[in-house]
Design an enzyme around this catalytic site. Structure first.
Site, PDB file in Angstrom:
ATOM      1  N   CYS A   1      13.850   7.296  -7.016  1.00  0.00           N
ATOM      2  CA  CYS A   1      12.478   6.826  -6.798  1.00  0.00           C
ATOM      3  C   CYS A   1      12.053   7.308  -5.410  1.00  0.00           C
ATOM      4  CB  CYS A   1      12.379   5.305  -6.924  1.00  0.00           C
ATOM      5  SG  CYS A   1      13.301   4.387  -5.670  1.00  0.00           S
TER       6      CYS A   1
ATOM      7  N   CYS B   1       0.831  -1.201   0.000  1.00  0.00           N
ATOM      8  CA  CYS B   1       0.000   0.000   0.000  1.00  0.00           C
ATOM      9  C   CYS B   1       0.866   1.251   0.000  1.00  0.00           C
ATOM     10  CB  CYS B   1      -0.918  -0.008   1.219  1.00  0.00           C
ATOM     11  SG  CYS B   1      -2.201  -1.266   1.175  1.00  0.00           S
TER      12      CYS B   1
END
Length: 482
Positions: free
Chosen positions: A435, A255
């Site tokens: 990232c 998540c």
């Protein structure tokens, strides 16, 4: 000045001593509650039979307050009191994970009047949890999730016995924790935990309600129900029956990385509570040997939920126990001894690791060091998905999502210069890859080098260690963290 410093130091020491005393009292309370709960659990009926009335010699099996609290539930024809409410009161449920799934599941299970509720979670509450983990609040940030959840549940319904297990489930502690409960809810968020929980439920004959959710989708399965011994074909399938092999490690998205819509995970947690209550009320916790002999395999299904679909719910029928299953077939190679000895490495089995570690130190750069050379000619490649890139990004970076480098996609575009590489960029100008956390960037860096984009070592290609999280910690404290 010295007098003021001495006074301040004395106050600090007094505060530290008080905090140490408070922690000691909390530990003593936890031990007492755990001891009381253990004694209570030992006296429970696994079949969910009637319990001894708590109001002494009165003829009513529940307290007056309980009739008022559970009245709207007991008048439901399929619930009632003898086969419903008293079974709930005499049962014990273990909820593994006090997050997006565990919070709504725990709230409704506690509200229904289940007698004993255990919460397993080794994490602490973070601000990023609060949009979906409804038992926690801003004031509880930093508090252990299991304790935070129980404090809320006690305010909701003080009648059940609550037990906090402030640790992560592991092969070493799984038996000790799970064996004390009648029914288990898997509310975790990673494959390694799901295989472990399913395995221990098979070994200890516990029904399991498993769910998962990501982005706007979710799935729900009731496993090992009825919970019959390995080799008994009438028993419900386990997680290994449905998923004999774990998904590729690179396809597993949490998540935290993929995102989650709060109501979606809430729906799946509520459905877990529904299934748990059904199992208890229908008397399916632990069939007696006599009942086991007459049982036959019943169809099992997986419920799929998609919030964005015109028809959000659909059901997929599953097979019964899979012949040759490692966990629940007659040829099972699973044992409690093997579980506790550590011979079953679930992280290795799922091919997972806490973080990527595919580059050498020479191929990585700290965020603070990169900040000093930003004015030099280079290319910054942000490999987060576009939806994350749109939230925030460093000036001058270009976005090529990590998904573009997966599967059959090739960074070298069949030997040609990638279309995303600016023609004006000198051939030896370095390429930095970034990232969110510094994991995906390592994988992309390796792929770029393997494609030959480093010109035989003439061009430096590397990643920013720790990603944009490190950028916030080392360079810009105002960077939005999500």
């Amino acid at each position: 000045m010295e007098s003021a410093s001495a006074s301040a130091q004395a106050l600090r020491e007094q505060i530290a001593a008080t905090e140490a005393r408070l922690q000691k009292l909390k530990d003593e309370l936890a031990q007492v509650e755990a001891s009381d709960a253990a004694r209570y659990l030992n006296g429970l009926s696994l079949n969910g039979g009637p319990v001894t009335p708590q109001n002494g010699s009165a003829k009513w099996p529940l307290l007056n307050e309980e009739y008022q609290r559970y009245g709207r539930q007991m008048i439901v024809p399929s619930i009632g009191i003898q086969a419903g409410q008293l079974r709930l009161k005499s049962s014990s449920v273990l909820i593994i994970g006090a997050g997006g799934l565990g919070c709504p599941a725990a709230a409704y299970i506690a509200g229904a009047g289940v007698g004993t509720i255990g919460i397993v979670d080794g994490d602490t509450v973070e601000t990023s949890n609060l949009h979906r983990q409804i038992l926690h609040s801003t004031s509880k940030v930093g508090m252990r999730k299991a304790e935070s959840a129980i404090s809320y549940l006690k305010s909701l319904n003080p009648n059940p016995t609550y037990i906090a297990h402030t640790e992560h489930i592991s092969p070493q502690n799984a038996q000790e924790i799970v064996e004390r409960y009648d029914l288990v809810l898997d509310c975790t968020d990673n494959p390694a935990s799901r295989y472990l929980i399913s395995d221990v439920c098979v070994l200890l004959s516990k029904p399991l309600v498993s769910a998962s959710a990501l982005r706007t989708d979710g799935q729900l399965i009731v496993l090992n129900s009825p919970p019959l011994p390995p080799g008994n074909e009438a028993g419900g399938p386990c997680y290994r029956c449905v998923f004999p092999k774990p998904p590729p490690a690179e396809s597993v998205v949490s998540c935290g990385d993929g995102g989650i819509l709060g109501p979606v995970v809430g729906v799946m947690g509520v459905l877990q509570a529904v299934e748990a209550i059904k199992i208890i009320v229908e008397g399916k916790l632990a069939p007696s040997p006599e009942i086991q002999e007459g049982l036959k395999a019943t169809p099992t299904s997986m419920l799929l939920f998609s919030a964005l679909s015109p028809q959000p719910f659909r059901s997929v029928r599953l097979r019964s126990r899979r012949p040759g299953c490692f966990a629940c077939s007659k040829d099972s190679g699973l044992s409690l001894e093997g579980l506790q000895s550590g011979s079953l490495d679930y992280v290795l089995f799922c091919g997972l690791a806490s973080s990527a570690n595919v580059l050498t130190p020479e191929e990585r750069i700290e965020a603070a060091e990169y900040a000093k050379i930003r004015e030099r000619e280079h290319l910054l490649l942000d490999v987060r998905e576009k939806v994350q890139f749109d939230i925030c990004h460093l000036d001058g970076s270009i976005n090529i999502p990590f998904s573009a480098f997966q599967g059959g996609a090739k960074a070298e575009n069949d030997g040609k210069v990638p279309t995303w590489l600016p023609e004006s960029l000198p051939k030896e100008a370095p390429i930095y890859v970034v990232c969110r956390l510094g994991n995906d960037s390592q994988v992309v860096t390796r792929k770029l080098k393997e494609s030959g984009l480093d010109s035989g070592g003439k061009r430096w290609i590397g990643d920013i260690r720790g990603g944009l999280k490190a950028w916030k910690q080392q360079v810009d404290e105002n960077w939005p963290e999500y």
